[in-house]
Design a protein around this motif. Structure first.
Motif, PDB file in Angstrom:
ATOM      1  N   THR A  30       5.874  -9.459   9.377  1.00  0.00           N
ATOM      2  CA  THR A  30       6.263 -10.790   8.900  1.00  0.00           C
ATOM      3  C   THR A  30       7.119 -10.736   7.647  1.00  0.00           C
ATOM      4  O   THR A  30       8.126 -11.443   7.530  1.00  0.00           O
ATOM      5  N   PHE A  31       6.738  -9.892   6.698  1.00  0.00           N
ATOM      6  CA  PHE A  31       7.410  -9.872   5.392  1.00  0.00           C
ATOM      7  C   PHE A  31       8.169  -8.578   5.118  1.00  0.00           C
ATOM      8  O   PHE A  31       8.783  -8.443   4.057  1.00  0.00           O
ATOM      9  N   SER A  32       8.124  -7.620   6.037  1.00  0.00           N
ATOM     10  CA  SER A  32       8.746  -6.303   5.825  1.00  0.00           C
ATOM     11  C   SER A  32       8.208  -5.638   4.563  1.00  0.00           C
ATOM     12  O   SER A  32       8.961  -5.018   3.797  1.00  0.00           O
ATOM     13  N   LEU A  33       6.902  -5.746   4.350  1.00  0.00           N
ATOM     14  CA  LEU A  33       6.259  -5.158   3.183  1.00  0.00           C
ATOM     15  C   LEU A  33       5.259  -4.098   3.622  1.00  0.00           C
ATOM     16  O   LEU A  33       4.435  -4.334   4.511  1.00  0.00           O
ATOM     17  N   ALA A  34       5.330  -2.928   3.003  1.00  0.00           N
ATOM     18  CA  ALA A  34       4.373  -1.846   3.234  1.00  0.00           C
ATOM     19  C   ALA A  34       4.178  -1.126   1.906  1.00  0.00           C
ATOM     20  O   ALA A  34       5.147  -0.827   1.204  1.00  0.00           O
ATOM     21  N   PHE A  35       2.920  -0.859   1.574  1.00  0.00           N
ATOM     22  CA  PHE A  35       2.628  -0.335   0.241  1.00  0.00           C
ATOM     23  C   PHE A  35       1.805   0.943   0.302  1.00  0.00           C
ATOM     24  O   PHE A  35       1.077   1.200   1.256  1.00  0.00           O
ATOM     25  N   THR A  36       1.947   1.738  -0.761  1.00  0.00           N
ATOM     26  CA  THR A  36       1.022   2.819  -1.060  1.00  0.00           C
ATOM     27  C   THR A  36       0.442   2.533  -2.435  1.00  0.00           C
ATOM     28  O   THR A  36       1.144   2.011  -3.314  1.00  0.00           O
ATOM     29  N   ALA A  37      -0.832   2.859  -2.640  1.00  0.00           N
ATOM     30  CA  ALA A  37      -1.492   2.488  -3.891  1.00  0.00           C
ATOM     31  C   ALA A  37      -1.646   3.636  -4.876  1.00  0.00           C
ATOM     32  O   ALA A  37      -2.115   3.423  -5.998  1.00  0.00           O
ATOM     33  N   ARG A  38      -1.226   4.826  -4.492  1.00  0.00           N
ATOM     34  CA  ARG A  38      -1.523   5.985  -5.342  1.00  0.00           C
ATOM     35  C   ARG A  38      -0.838   5.918  -6.710  1.00  0.00           C
ATOM     36  O   ARG A  38      -1.423   6.294  -7.721  1.00  0.00           O
ATOM     37  N   GLY A  39       0.400   5.454  -6.750  1.00  0.00           N
ATOM     38  CA  GLY A  39       1.077   5.337  -8.042  1.00  0.00           C
ATOM     39  C   GLY A  39       0.382   4.329  -8.944  1.00  0.00           C
ATOM     40  O   GLY A  39       0.194   4.567 -10.150  1.00  0.00           O
ATOM     41  N   ALA A  40      -0.024   3.197  -8.374  1.00  0.00           N
ATOM     42  CA  ALA A  40      -0.720   2.174  -9.160  1.00  0.00           C
ATOM     43  C   ALA A  40      -2.071   2.686  -9.638  1.00  0.00           C
ATOM     44  O   ALA A  40      -2.507   2.365 -10.752  1.00  0.00           O
ATOM     45  N   GLY A  79      -5.042 -14.619 -15.512  1.00  0.00           N
ATOM     46  CA  GLY A  79      -5.844 -13.416 -15.321  1.00  0.00           C
ATOM     47  C   GLY A  79      -5.006 -12.200 -15.013  1.00  0.00           C
ATOM     48  O   GLY A  79      -3.768 -12.216 -15.080  1.00  0.00           O
ATOM     49  N   TYR A  80      -5.667 -11.137 -14.637  1.00  0.00           N
ATOM     50  CA  TYR A  80      -5.028  -9.843 -14.356  1.00  0.00           C
ATOM     51  C   TYR A  80      -3.995  -9.964 -13.240  1.00  0.00           C
ATOM     52  O   TYR A  80      -2.802  -9.669 -13.429  1.00  0.00           O
ATOM     53  N   VAL A  81      -4.416 -10.430 -12.082  1.00  0.00           N
ATOM     54  CA  VAL A  81      -3.481 -10.597 -10.968  1.00  0.00           C
ATOM     55  C   VAL A  81      -2.529 -11.753 -11.243  1.00  0.00           C
ATOM     56  O   VAL A  81      -1.329 -11.682 -10.945  1.00  0.00           O
ATOM     57  N   GLY A  82      -3.051 -12.837 -11.813  1.00  0.00           N
ATOM     58  CA  GLY A  82      -2.225 -14.012 -12.069  1.00  0.00           C
ATOM     59  C   GLY A  82      -1.037 -13.731 -12.966  1.00  0.00           C
ATOM     60  O   GLY A  82       0.051 -14.293 -12.776  1.00  0.00           O
ATOM     61  N   ALA A  83      -1.220 -12.861 -13.946  1.00  0.00           N
ATOM     62  CA  ALA A  83      -0.108 -12.518 -14.837  1.00  0.00           C
ATOM     63  C   ALA A  83       0.992 -11.792 -14.068  1.00  0.00           C
ATOM     64  O   ALA A  83       2.187 -12.053 -14.258  1.00  0.00           O
ATOM     65  N   HIS A  84       0.604 -10.856 -13.189  1.00  0.00           N
ATOM     66  CA  HIS A  84       1.596 -10.180 -12.341  1.00  0.00           C
ATOM     67  C   HIS A  84       2.287 -11.183 -11.425  1.00  0.00           C
ATOM     68  O   HIS A  84       3.507 -11.129 -11.225  1.00  0.00           O
ATOM     69  N   LEU A  85       1.506 -12.103 -10.885  1.00  0.00           N
ATOM     70  CA  LEU A  85       2.047 -13.096  -9.965  1.00  0.00           C
ATOM     71  C   LEU A  85       3.047 -14.004 -10.672  1.00  0.00           C
ATOM     72  O   LEU A  85       4.126 -14.300 -10.145  1.00  0.00           O
ATOM     73  N   THR A  86       2.709 -14.441 -11.866  1.00  0.00           N
ATOM     74  CA  THR A  86       3.611 -15.291 -12.635  1.00  0.00           C
ATOM     75  C   THR A  86       4.944 -14.603 -12.873  1.00  0.00           C
ATOM     76  O   THR A  86       6.018 -15.183 -12.672  1.00  0.00           O
ATOM     77  N   ARG A  87       4.892 -13.360 -13.301  1.00  0.00           N
ATOM     78  CA  ARG A  87       6.129 -12.623 -13.578  1.00  0.00           C
ATOM     79  C   ARG A  87       6.972 -12.455 -12.315  1.00  0.00           C
ATOM     80  O   ARG A  87       8.200 -12.604 -12.353  1.00  0.00           O
ATOM     81  N   PHE A 103      -6.711   0.291  -1.434  1.00  0.00           N
ATOM     82  CA  PHE A 103      -6.419  -0.482  -2.633  1.00  0.00           C
ATOM     83  C   PHE A 103      -5.054  -1.155  -2.482  1.00  0.00           C
ATOM     84  O   PHE A 103      -4.335  -0.926  -1.513  1.00  0.00           O
ATOM     85  N   ILE A 104      -4.686  -1.965  -3.464  1.00  0.00           N
ATOM     86  CA  ILE A 104      -3.328  -2.491  -3.551  1.00  0.00           C
ATOM     87  C   ILE A 104      -2.962  -2.623  -5.019  1.00  0.00           C
ATOM     88  O   ILE A 104      -3.784  -3.022  -5.855  1.00  0.00           O
ATOM     89  N   GLY A 105      -1.738  -2.233  -5.354  1.00  0.00           N
ATOM     90  CA  GLY A 105      -1.260  -2.379  -6.719  1.00  0.00           C
ATOM     91  C   GLY A 105      -1.073  -3.845  -7.066  1.00  0.00           C
ATOM     92  O   GLY A 105      -0.654  -4.651  -6.229  1.00  0.00           O
ATOM     93  N   ALA A 106      -1.378  -4.218  -8.304  1.00  0.00           N
ATOM     94  CA  ALA A 106      -1.262  -5.618  -8.723  1.00  0.00           C
ATOM     95  C   ALA A 106       0.164  -6.129  -8.567  1.00  0.00           C
ATOM     96  O   ALA A 106       0.382  -7.263  -8.118  1.00  0.00           O
ATOM     97  N   ALA A 107       1.145  -5.319  -8.928  1.00  0.00           N
ATOM     98  CA  ALA A 107       2.539  -5.734  -8.780  1.00  0.00           C
ATOM     99  C   ALA A 107       2.919  -5.871  -7.307  1.00  0.00           C
ATOM    100  O   ALA A 107       3.686  -6.765  -6.933  1.00  0.00           O
ATOM    101  N   ASP A 108       2.376  -4.991  -6.451  1.00  0.00           N
ATOM    102  CA  ASP A 108       2.635  -5.095  -5.010  1.00  0.00           C
ATOM    103  C   ASP A 108       2.007  -6.368  -4.443  1.00  0.00           C
ATOM    104  O   ASP A 108       2.611  -7.044  -3.597  1.00  0.00           O
TER     105      ASP A 108
END
Length: 301
Positions: free
Chosen positions: A275-285, A10-18, A204-209
């Motif tokens: 925990t993961f040192s991850l922080a996102f912004t969704a505007r570009g996505a 699917g949409y998210v799954g394809a990003h996840l696989t890559r 929101f959250i970007g699919a790649a994020d």
């Protein structure tokens, strides 16, 4: 790691696989419909298993030799049906099959829908209180995961994404969009008014994020934890409508005051960052999401 992934076509799954393959993992994709297989299947690090979540024996036969399971598939319908009950049953079957096959790490895709109705501030530790049947289904999946993980002393991670946006993982890969984006796009193309409520929006959250969150969950064994996978920024539908008008070159945004406060609710992203040192912004996505939708949606005039 060798990762068994449901919902990988699917949409998210394809990003996840890559994202997983890019980090050196080998991914086994479970696909019920071969027509939905992404174009990159067959690339190094990816293998395909044609199968069905209902076939518990088939799952058990395929799972041995894998290190981790990511259960990302959703059995659902746009309208209320018996599938509301089927999805949690499939989740239980997948988790039990993974446990029987000796997998030690389980990851489950839930949703921020388990927090509805939304409150001013929400954390991953809040009690489950879904407000619709979709949320009920996801909450049931979480409880099933905890039951299996605690009973058999397994590492387990629940990921609760917010609304996902962004371009497809690759040319021809699946794409999914909230109907409001399409509605706004049609109105903008006709030069119509797009009416939105002031301060109405989402994290929101970007699919790649989002794919980065799963990769981090496999890289860091956090035990049995739940993470809210959303961006820091609260983006309003007014902003989205104005970006659509900007890209299309026509349409008018009309903002109505319905009494919503600025950022009427907030999901706390601190645990994801700590925990993961991850922080996102969704505007570009979001900008990429709108551009892809405008490019691929046929005009109906």
């Amino acid at each position: 790691m060798k990762v068994f992934l449901t919902g990988g076509t699917g949409y998210v799954g394809a990003h996840l696989t890559r994202a997983l393959v890019a980090r050196g993992h080998h991914v086994t994709l479970l696909a019920r419909d071969p027509r939905k297989i992404p174009s990159f299947v067959g690339a190094e690090g990816i293998s395909l298993l044609e199968g069905d979540l209902r076939d518990r024996d088939g799952l058990f036969a395929a799972l041995p030799g894998h290190d981790a399971l990511i259960h990302n598939a959703l059995v659902w319908d746009e309208e209320p049906t018996e599938l509301e009950l089927v999805d949690p049953r499939f989740a239980i079957g997948v988790f039990l099959a993974a446990q029987r096959a000796g997998l030690r790490r389980l990851v489950y895709t839930s949703s921020t829908a388990v927090h509805q109705p939304f409150r001013p501030v929400m954390t991953a530790e809040d009690a489950l209180r879904p407000g619709d049947f979709y949320g009920v289904s996801k909450a049931a999946g979480e409880l099933a995961l905890w039951a299996v993980a605690q009973t058999h002393d397994l590492s387990a991670t629940v990921i609760r994404p917010g609304p996902v946006v962004g371009a497809p993982a690759s040319e021809g890969a699946p794409f999914k969009s909230d109907r409001r984006f399409e509605d706004f796009l049609r109105k903008a193309r006709r030069g119509d008014r797009i009416v939105v409520a002031r301060n109405d929006g989402r994290q929101f959250i970007g699919a790649a994020d989002l794919a980065e969150v799963y990769a981090a969950a496999l890289a860091v064994d956090a035990g049995r934890e739940t993470f809210l996978a959303v961006s820091r920024d609260f983006v309003t539908w007014e902003e989205i409508a104005r970006e659509i008008v900007r890209q299309v070159g026509s349409g008018e945004v009309v903002v109505e005051d319905t009494g919503l406060l600025p950022s009427p609710f907030s999901f706390d992203t601190g645990k994801l960052e700590r925990t993961f040192s991850l922080a996102f912004t969704a505007r570009g996505a979001l900008t990429e999401h709108i551009a892809h939708l405008a490019r691929t949606t046929p005009r109906t005039e």
